[in-house]
Motif scaffolding. Structure first.
Motif, PDB file in Angstrom:
ATOM      1  N   GLU A 160      29.367  22.602  43.411  1.00 17.60           N
ATOM      2  CA  GLU A 160      28.863  21.277  43.810  1.00 17.60           C
ATOM      3  C   GLU A 160      30.031  20.284  43.977  1.00 17.60           C
ATOM      4  OE1 GLU A 160      25.923  17.812  42.111  1.00 17.60           O
ATOM      5  OE2 GLU A 160      26.120  19.667  40.966  1.00 17.60           O
ATOM      6  N   THR A 161      30.926  20.285  42.983  1.00 13.45           N
ATOM      7  CA  THR A 161      32.047  19.326  43.032  1.00 13.45           C
ATOM      8  C   THR A 161      33.081  19.748  44.081  1.00 13.45           C
ATOM      9  OG1 THR A 161      31.668  19.059  40.677  1.00 13.45           O
ATOM     10  CG2 THR A 161      33.630  18.014  41.560  1.00 13.45           C
ATOM     11  N   ILE A 162      33.263  21.042  44.262  1.00 13.82           N
ATOM     12  CA  ILE A 162      34.216  21.513  45.292  1.00 13.82           C
ATOM     13  C   ILE A 162      33.770  20.995  46.659  1.00 13.82           C
ATOM     14  CG2 ILE A 162      35.045  23.577  46.524  1.00 13.82           C
ATOM     15  CD1 ILE A 162      34.820  25.069  43.755  1.00 13.82           C
ATOM     16  N   LYS A 163      32.461  21.077  46.934  1.00 13.93           N
ATOM     17  CA  LYS A 163      31.950  20.600  48.238  1.00 13.93           C
ATOM     18  C   LYS A 163      32.224  19.106  48.398  1.00 13.93           C
ATOM     19  CE  LYS A 163      28.547  24.130  49.296  1.00 13.93           C
ATOM     20  NZ  LYS A 163      27.144  24.521  49.226  1.00 13.93           N
ATOM     21  N   LYS A 164      32.025  18.335  47.317  1.00 15.94           N
ATOM     22  CA  LYS A 164      32.309  16.884  47.385  1.00 15.94           C
ATOM     23  C   LYS A 164      33.800  16.655  47.641  1.00 15.94           C
ATOM     24  CE  LYS A 164      28.802  15.325  44.103  1.00 15.94           C
ATOM     25  NZ  LYS A 164      28.649  14.959  42.703  1.00 15.94           N
ATOM     26  N   ARG A 165      34.652  17.445  46.957  1.00  9.24           N
ATOM     27  CA  ARG A 165      36.109  17.275  47.128  1.00  9.24           C
ATOM     28  C   ARG A 165      36.524  17.558  48.570  1.00  9.24           C
ATOM     29  NH1 ARG A 165      38.010  21.306  42.686  1.00  9.24           N
ATOM     30  NH2 ARG A 165      40.151  20.787  43.248  1.00  9.24           N
ATOM     31  N   LEU A 166      35.858  18.555  49.186  1.00  4.52           N
ATOM     32  CA  LEU A 166      36.226  18.878  50.576  1.00  4.52           C
ATOM     33  C   LEU A 166      35.791  17.764  51.524  1.00  4.52           C
ATOM     34  CD1 LEU A 166      35.517  22.720  50.555  1.00  4.52           C
ATOM     35  CD2 LEU A 166      37.748  21.595  50.765  1.00  4.52           C
ATOM     36  N   ILE A 167      34.644  17.125  51.234  1.00  5.70           N
ATOM     37  CA  ILE A 167      34.213  15.991  52.078  1.00  5.70           C
ATOM     38  C   ILE A 167      35.221  14.843  51.928  1.00  5.70           C
ATOM     39  CG2 ILE A 167      32.407  14.232  52.376  1.00  5.70           C
ATOM     40  CD1 ILE A 167      30.371  16.460  51.546  1.00  5.70           C
ATOM     41  N   VAL A 168      35.586  14.570  50.665  1.00  2.00           N
ATOM     42  CA  VAL A 168      36.579  13.507  50.420  1.00  2.00           C
ATOM     43  C   VAL A 168      37.890  13.839  51.146  1.00  2.00           C
ATOM     44  CG1 VAL A 168      38.057  12.501  48.623  1.00  2.00           C
ATOM     45  CG2 VAL A 168      35.602  12.742  48.225  1.00  2.00           C
ATOM     46  N   TYR A 169      38.277  15.113  51.094  1.00  2.00           N
ATOM     47  CA  TYR A 169      39.507  15.521  51.784  1.00  2.00           C
ATOM     48  C   TYR A 169      39.400  15.221  53.294  1.00  2.00           C
ATOM     49  CZ  TYR A 169      43.070  18.289  54.018  1.00  2.00           C
ATOM     50  OH  TYR A 169      44.127  18.654  54.818  1.00  2.00           O
ATOM     51  N   HIS A 170      38.284  15.632  53.902  1.00  8.78           N
ATOM     52  CA  HIS A 170      38.155  15.424  55.352  1.00  8.78           C
ATOM     53  C   HIS A 170      38.137  13.942  55.707  1.00  8.78           C
ATOM     54  CE1 HIS A 170      38.011  19.550  56.403  1.00  8.78           C
ATOM     55  NE2 HIS A 170      37.011  19.783  55.580  1.00  8.78           N
ATOM     56  N   ASN A 171      37.451  13.136  54.893  1.00 10.88           N
ATOM     57  CA  ASN A 171      37.310  11.715  55.232  1.00 10.88           C
ATOM     58  C   ASN A 171      38.550  10.898  54.911  1.00 10.88           C
ATOM     59  OD1 ASN A 171      34.734  12.191  56.094  1.00 10.88           O
ATOM     60  ND2 ASN A 171      33.763  11.548  54.182  1.00 10.88           N
ATOM     61  N   GLN A 172      39.164  11.164  53.762  1.00  4.98           N
ATOM     62  CA  GLN A 172      40.226  10.257  53.288  1.00  4.98           C
ATOM     63  C   GLN A 172      41.632  10.833  53.369  1.00  4.98           C
ATOM     64  OE1 GLN A 172      39.284   7.896  49.722  1.00  4.98           O
ATOM     65  NE2 GLN A 172      37.352   8.943  49.652  1.00  4.98           N
ATOM     66  N   THR A 173      41.754  12.157  53.220  1.00  2.00           N
ATOM     67  CA  THR A 173      43.105  12.732  53.121  1.00  2.00           C
ATOM     68  C   THR A 173      43.584  13.359  54.431  1.00  2.00           C
ATOM     69  OG1 THR A 173      42.673  13.163  50.769  1.00  2.00           O
ATOM     70  CG2 THR A 173      44.561  14.282  51.740  1.00  2.00           C
ATOM     71  N   SER A 174      42.686  14.069  55.139  1.00  2.61           N
ATOM     72  CA  SER A 174      43.166  14.785  56.329  1.00  2.61           C
ATOM     73  C   SER A 174      43.754  13.851  57.411  1.00  2.61           C
ATOM     74  CB  SER A 174      42.084  15.699  56.910  1.00  2.61           C
ATOM     75  OG  SER A 174      41.048  14.946  57.452  1.00  2.61           O
ATOM     76  N   PRO A 175      43.340  12.548  57.506  1.00  5.14           N
ATOM     77  CA  PRO A 175      44.006  11.677  58.492  1.00  5.14           C
ATOM     78  C   PRO A 175      45.526  11.559  58.279  1.00  5.14           C
ATOM     79  CG  PRO A 175      41.968  10.652  57.740  1.00  5.14           C
ATOM     80  CD  PRO A 175      42.179  11.862  56.868  1.00  5.14           C
ATOM     81  N   LEU A 176      45.975  11.911  57.064  1.00  2.99           N
ATOM     82  CA  LEU A 176      47.427  11.849  56.804  1.00  2.99           C
ATOM     83  C   LEU A 176      48.201  12.844  57.664  1.00  2.99           C
ATOM     84  CD1 LEU A 176      47.633  11.588  52.935  1.00  2.99           C
ATOM     85  CD2 LEU A 176      48.441   9.938  54.596  1.00  2.99           C
ATOM     86  N   ARG A 177      47.507  13.921  58.065  1.00  2.00           N
ATOM     87  CA  ARG A 177      48.183  14.932  58.905  1.00  2.00           C
ATOM     88  C   ARG A 177      48.707  14.247  60.190  1.00  2.00           C
ATOM     89  NH1 ARG A 177      47.020  18.691  62.914  1.00  2.00           N
ATOM     90  NH2 ARG A 177      47.873  20.786  62.544  1.00  2.00           N
ATOM     91  N   ASP A 178      47.806  13.499  60.863  1.00  2.00           N
ATOM     92  CA  ASP A 178      48.222  12.810  62.095  1.00  2.00           C
ATOM     93  C   ASP A 178      49.245  11.719  61.797  1.00  2.00           C
ATOM     94  OD1 ASP A 178      46.745  14.360  63.732  1.00  2.00           O
ATOM     95  OD2 ASP A 178      45.036  12.984  63.884  1.00  2.00           O
ATOM     96  N   TYR A 179      49.059  11.062  60.655  1.00  2.00           N
ATOM     97  CA  TYR A 179      50.013  10.003  60.265  1.00  2.00           C
ATOM     98  C   TYR A 179      51.432  10.575  60.182  1.00  2.00           C
ATOM     99  CZ  TYR A 179      52.294   6.556  57.179  1.00  2.00           C
ATOM    100  OH  TYR A 179      53.168   5.645  56.616  1.00  2.00           O
ATOM    101  N   TYR A 180      51.556  11.718  59.498  1.00  2.00           N
ATOM    102  CA  TYR A 180      52.894  12.291  59.334  1.00  2.00           C
ATOM    103  C   TYR A 180      53.377  13.014  60.594  1.00  2.00           C
ATOM    104  CZ  TYR A 180      53.318  10.895  54.464  1.00  2.00           C
ATOM    105  OH  TYR A 180      53.448  10.148  53.311  1.00  2.00           O
TER     106      TYR A 180
END
Ligand code: B4P
Length: 210
Positions: A160-180
């Motif tokens: 349950e928490t892993i799924k939430k972490r992956l949503i948080v990753y897609h919404n908040q963290t993955s934009p860093l890929r384009d930033y860098y």
């Protein structure tokens, strides 16, 4: 062979002369950040800061910060940026060894954190030299974290928490890929396969930058 040896020695020399070489290790939960950080430490002797480890240490010791961190981590959420940035600044200030260079493992996780890191390093006459992005399919990420959860007892390694972490990753963290990528610092590394093979690929690319 001799030429290769001379080139490596020269690179090591340049590396040792540099004030600070900073690596950000980036990827989704379960992508191998902590695992590959261990290899980076052994090879480059840099100071390792895992924000996840720092937070888990506070939780274990039952500090006020640990209580706050636990309430976010167990829900699969990120710790608020202001708090996380001040924790990181304290770690940097408290450890002289960070001056030789740092492996940032799990930080930054938001664009605001990336901007704060840029400022913090600039104030110390340094910068992020490379962002190593470990890219792994989502099914593999879930398998790894569930497997770890059976042994680690971590409050966030359940489905349950892993799924939430992956949503948080897609919404908040993955934009860093384009930033860098736009900062020309992003180094894509295929994060599946053996730990050794992944590290060999990563090391070959990092050595070109030293
Ligand atoms: P982290 O501790 O960073 O947890 P993580 O994203 O799950 O990565 P970790 O390093 O542990 O796992 P790895 O990919 O190496 O963060 C935990 C929580 O703390 C966050 O969710 C958040 O709440 C909070 N937090 C941390 N930093 C924050 C920040 N900057 N801002 C706000 N909040 C923050 O490896 C996972 C597993 O895969 C391991 O079991 C490993 O053995 C396995 N594995 C690795 N490589 C493999 C391979 N090649 N093949 C097979 N298995 C492999």
């Amino acid at each position: 062979m001799l030429l290769l040896h001379c080139k490596c020695a020269f690179l090591q020399f340049i590396y040792k002369r540099n004030k600070m070489f900073n690596i950000v290790i980036f990827g989704a939960p379960g992508s191998g950040k902590g695992t590959q950080s261990d290899n980076l430490i052994k090879n480059y002797g840099l100071f390792h800061i895992s924000t996840g480890d720092v937070l888990r240490d506070h939780i274990k010791r039952g500090t006020d910060l640990g209580k706050i961190a636990d309430s976010f981590i167990s829900q699969g959420q990120l710790i608020p940026d202001d708090l996380m940035v001040s924790i990181l600044a304290n770690v940097l200030d408290a450890n002289e060894e960070t001056k030789k260079g740092v492996i940032f493992d799990g930080f930054p996780r938001t664009i605001n954190q990336a901007k704060a890191l840029k400022t913090m390093l600039a104030e110390r006459g340094a910068k992020v030299n490379v962002v190593v992005g470990l890219e792994v399919d989502e099914d593999e990420l879930i398998d790894r974290l569930i497997k770890r959860g059976k042994e680690s007892g971590r409050s966030d390694d359940n489905l349950e928490t892993i799924k939430k972490r992956l949503i948080v990753y897609h919404n908040q963290t993955s934009p860093l890929r384009d930033y860098y990528i736009s900062e020309k610092k992003y180094l894509r590394v295929q994060g599946t396969g053996s730990v050794e093979a992944i590290f060999a690929n990563m090391k070959a690319e990092i050595d070109k930058l030293l």
